[in-house]
Design a protein around this motif. Structure first.
Motif: not given
Length: 74
Positions: A12-19, A21-27
């Motif tokens: 679910e990681r993505d440096p461009n998306k800001k939803d 779950v994506t922010i959670f995954a990035n963190s």
């Protein structure tokens, strides 16, 4: 055997998306103590309640967990 939650979350990681779950995954990717091999909701939930300061709400985890279960259904 299904894959650990963390392995799913990394999809679910993505440096461009800001939803959320994506922010959670990035963190979570930067959380060296995350229970990376766990498939257990209670274990991961307890960990996040104590250590997931990057998670704005447990609702985000619940949404990610639902996606995880849906994608790993037998």
């Amino acid at each position: 055997m299904k894959r650990p939650f963390y392995h799913y979350l990394m999809t679910e990681r993505d440096p461009n998306k800001k939803d959320a779950v994506t922010i959670f995954a990035n963190s979570a990717e930067n959380d060296g103590s995350f229970p990376k091999q766990s498939e257990d909701y209670d274990e991961i939930s307890a960990y996040l309640e104590l250590n997931g300061s990057y998670l704005p709400s447990m609702d985000v985890f619940d949404e990610a967990w639902t996606r995880y279960i849906d994608r790993n259904a037998d």
